[in-house]
Structure formats: structure tokens, C-alpha cells
Enzyme design. Structure first.
Site, PDB file in Angstrom:
ATOM      1  N   HIS A   1       0.735   0.399 -13.174  1.00  0.00           N
ATOM      2  CA  HIS A   1       1.336  -0.962 -13.564  1.00  0.00           C
ATOM      3  C   HIS A   1       2.864  -0.471 -13.641  1.00  0.00           C
ATOM      4  O   HIS A   1       3.279   0.615 -14.238  1.00  0.00           O
ATOM      5  CB  HIS A   1       0.859  -1.501 -15.010  1.00  0.00           C
ATOM      6  CG  HIS A   1       1.490  -2.764 -15.380  1.00  0.00           C
ATOM      7  ND1 HIS A   1       1.505  -3.970 -14.792  1.00  0.00           N
ATOM      8  CD2 HIS A   1       2.463  -3.080 -16.350  1.00  0.00           C
ATOM      9  CE1 HIS A   1       2.105  -4.767 -15.500  1.00  0.00           C
ATOM     10  NE2 HIS A   1       2.745  -4.014 -16.394  1.00  0.00           N
TER      11      HIS A   1
ATOM     12  N   GLY B   1       0.805  -1.257  -0.014  1.00  0.00           N
ATOM     13  CA  GLY B   1      -0.080  -0.011   0.019  1.00  0.00           C
ATOM     14  C   GLY B   1       0.695   1.334  -0.038  1.00  0.00           C
ATOM     15  O   GLY B   1       0.399   2.458   0.269  1.00  0.00           O
ATOM     16  N   THR B   2       1.983   1.340  -0.622  1.00  0.00           N
ATOM     17  CA  THR B   2       2.930   2.410  -0.500  1.00  0.00           C
ATOM     18  C   THR B   2       2.247   3.561  -1.504  1.00  0.00           C
ATOM     19  O   THR B   2       2.252   4.675  -1.171  1.00  0.00           O
ATOM     20  CB  THR B   2       4.260   2.241  -0.948  1.00  0.00           C
ATOM     21  OG1 THR B   2       4.322   1.576  -2.072  1.00  0.00           O
ATOM     22  CG2 THR B   2       5.121   1.195   0.406  1.00  0.00           C
ATOM     23  N   ASN B   3       1.510   2.782  -2.595  1.00  0.00           N
ATOM     24  CA  ASN B   3       0.970   3.960  -3.470  1.00  0.00           C
ATOM     25  C   ASN B   3      -0.301   4.568  -2.837  1.00  0.00           C
ATOM     26  O   ASN B   3      -0.545   5.818  -3.131  1.00  0.00           O
ATOM     27  CB  ASN B   3       0.426   3.185  -4.721  1.00  0.00           C
ATOM     28  CG  ASN B   3       1.459   3.109  -5.878  1.00  0.00           C
ATOM     29  OD1 ASN B   3       2.181   4.192  -6.426  1.00  0.00           O
ATOM     30  ND2 ASN B   3       2.191   1.996  -5.799  1.00  0.00           N
TER      31      ASN B   3
ATOM     32  N   MET C   1      -4.154  -7.358  -6.463  1.00  0.00           N
ATOM     33  CA  MET C   1      -3.494  -8.482  -7.214  1.00  0.00           C
ATOM     34  C   MET C   1      -4.742  -9.398  -7.837  1.00  0.00           C
ATOM     35  O   MET C   1      -4.399 -10.691  -8.198  1.00  0.00           O
ATOM     36  CB  MET C   1      -2.539  -9.344  -6.542  1.00  0.00           C
ATOM     37  CG  MET C   1      -1.211  -8.400  -5.952  1.00  0.00           C
ATOM     38  SD  MET C   1      -0.406  -7.396  -7.252  1.00  0.00           S
ATOM     39  CE  MET C   1       0.371  -9.096  -7.823  1.00  0.00           C
TER      40      MET C   1
HETATM   41  C1  GRF Z   1       3.179  -0.916  -7.694  1.00  0.00           C
HETATM   42  O1  GRF Z   1       4.687  -1.118  -7.907  1.00  0.00           O
HETATM   43  C2  GRF Z   1       2.269  -0.898  -8.756  1.00  0.00           C
HETATM   44  O2  GRF Z   1       3.180  -0.568 -10.126  1.00  0.00           O
HETATM   45  C3  GRF Z   1       1.757  -2.377  -8.822  1.00  0.00           C
HETATM   46  O3  GRF Z   1       1.981  -3.262  -7.727  1.00  0.00           O
HETATM   47  C4  GRF Z   1       2.797  -2.300  -6.781  1.00  0.00           C
HETATM   48  C5  GRF Z   1       2.093  -1.763  -5.241  1.00  0.00           C
HETATM   49  O4  GRF Z   1       2.863  -1.591  -4.716  1.00  0.00           O
HETATM   50  N1  GRF Z   1       0.593  -2.623  -9.665  1.00  0.00           N
HETATM   51  P1  GRF Z   1       2.301  -0.939  -3.267  1.00  0.00           P
HETATM   52  O5  GRF Z   1       1.310  -1.850  -2.711  1.00  0.00           O
HETATM   53  O6  GRF Z   1       1.466   0.342  -3.687  1.00  0.00           O
HETATM   54  O7  GRF Z   1       3.257  -0.727  -2.229  1.00  0.00           O
END
Ligand code: GRF
Length: 187
Positions: free
Chosen positions: A107, A14-16, A88
Site C-alpha cells: 500500500h 504491474g510494475t511491482n 483493485m
Molecule cells: C502501487 O503503488 C501499490 O502501492 C498500490 O498500487 C500500485 C500498483 O502499481 N497498491 P503497479 O501495478 O505495481 O505498477
């Protein structure tokens, strides 16, 4: 600015999500994160929702059941945009039809190159000069919908999967918010 209500779907770190939460606290950012949905009960990203008091639900069930429960939450809360961030699972055609044009994904490759998994390994193996990330609308095919924004970085000779992943991830944090601004803020 009247902010659109957003929901972020996660499965992992969940870093995004974290960077979206931070950016959405800016009054000029076009969305407000109203809900986080995880399909994994142990997804670390849930902690970001907790930390910032954002409502979250965990539906650690098969995708059919997840969608059913998600639809109810999304409708009840009048969510306008769904941001997939490390989610996922593949969403079904009927779910995407219901939220047509409202689901976006990030992505870790320069689409249409390297759909699917192991994008960094594949880019290194092919001796590419660049890699990056893409934010795109989600359609019925995997990593396929209309591209909103791409950002790239150089691949250096000594880069390996780990270093590349680090580079691209920090790029992602800026790119995802830029893409959302691009959707809502014209010119
Ligand atoms: C990211 O690198 C994104 O591009 C891919 O999954 C990863 C998720 O990372 N779809 P996070 O869970 O947001 O840390």
C-alpha cells in the site's frame, strides 16, 4: 532453498509484479512466481507474465466469480502465498479465511495513515514530512492487517503527487521483496 510457490494478483500496470519477477529469479529468494492472476483483461502487467513465461489467467468478471476461479487455480497449483500488487478489488471474508495468513499487499502510504485511495494527495495536503509504502497481511478490513514492513521517503517542499508517486514506487520495488524475505528468512 526450496522456494514457496507464489501467485501475484494484479489489476493494472504491474510494475511491482515486474520487480518481484526479477528478484524471484535469484536462487536465494524465498518465493517463485508460479502464477499471475488479473481481474482486468487490459492490465498492462500481464505483459510481464508473458515476457517471463509465467502462467497467467485473466478473470475479468465480478469479484465473486473471480474468487471462485482463483481458488481453483490456487489449489491446483498448491500456491503458498498470494501477493497483491495493485489489485483493485476487495477480497471477501470467506476467501481470506480460506487463505488466512497467506495474502499480503503493498500500500502506498505509511499505514495506518491514509488507508484507501489518493494517499499522496492527502500526505501533501496535510504537509507531512514523510510518506512511503507498507507491506502488510490482508485481513477483512481495508489496508488494515498486521504490518510486515514499512519504508519511508522525505516529502520535499516542491513535491507534487506525480513526483511523490515516482519516489514511492521505486521504494516499493525494494520494499516488497524485503518484506517477502522477512516472512521466510528468519534472523
Ligand atoms: C502501487 O503503488 C501499490 O502501492 C498500490 O498500487 C500500485 C500498483 O502499481 N497498491 P503497479 O501495478 O505495481 O505498477
Amino acid at each position: 532453498m526450496v522456494k514457496k510457490k507464489a501467485c501475484v494478483f494484479i489489476s493494472g500496470k504491474g510494475t511491482n509484479l515486474n520487480s518481484l519477477i526479477h528478484n524471484s529469479r535469484d536462487t536465494n529468494f524465498p518465493i517463485k512466481i508460479d502464477l499471475v492472476l488479473s481481474n482486468k483483461k487490459d492490465a498492462l502487467g500481464i505483459n510481464f507474465a508473458k515476457k517471463f513465461s509465467i502462467p497467467f489467467k485473466i478473470f475479468d468478471v465480478d469479484i465473486k466469480e473471480f474468487e471462485k476461479k482463483a481458488i481453483k487455480e490456487l489449489k491446483d497449483r498448491k500456491i503458498s502465498i498470494i501477493c497483491l500488487a495493485g489489485f483493485m478489488k476487495i477480497l471477501s471474508k470467506s476467501f481470506l479465511r480460506m487463505f488466512r495468513g497467506k495474502v499480503i499487499n503493498i500500500h502506498p502510504s505509511l499505514l495506518p495513515k491514509y488507508k484507501g485511495l489518493h494517499t499522496f494527495k492527502r500526505a501533501i495536503k496535510n504537509k507531512d514530512f514523510f510518506c512511503g509504502c507498507t507491506i502488510h497481511y490482508v485481513d477483512e478490513k481495508m489496508d488494515n492487517g498486521r504490518i510486515i514492513l514499512k519504508k519511508r521517503v522525505n516529502i520535499d517542499e516542491d513535491d507534487e503527487v506525480k513526483t511523490l508517486q515516482k519516489k514511492v514506487q521505486s521504494l516499493e520495488y525494494k520494499a516488497y521483496s524485503m518484506a517477502i524475505r522477512k516472512i521466510y528468512i528468519k534472523n
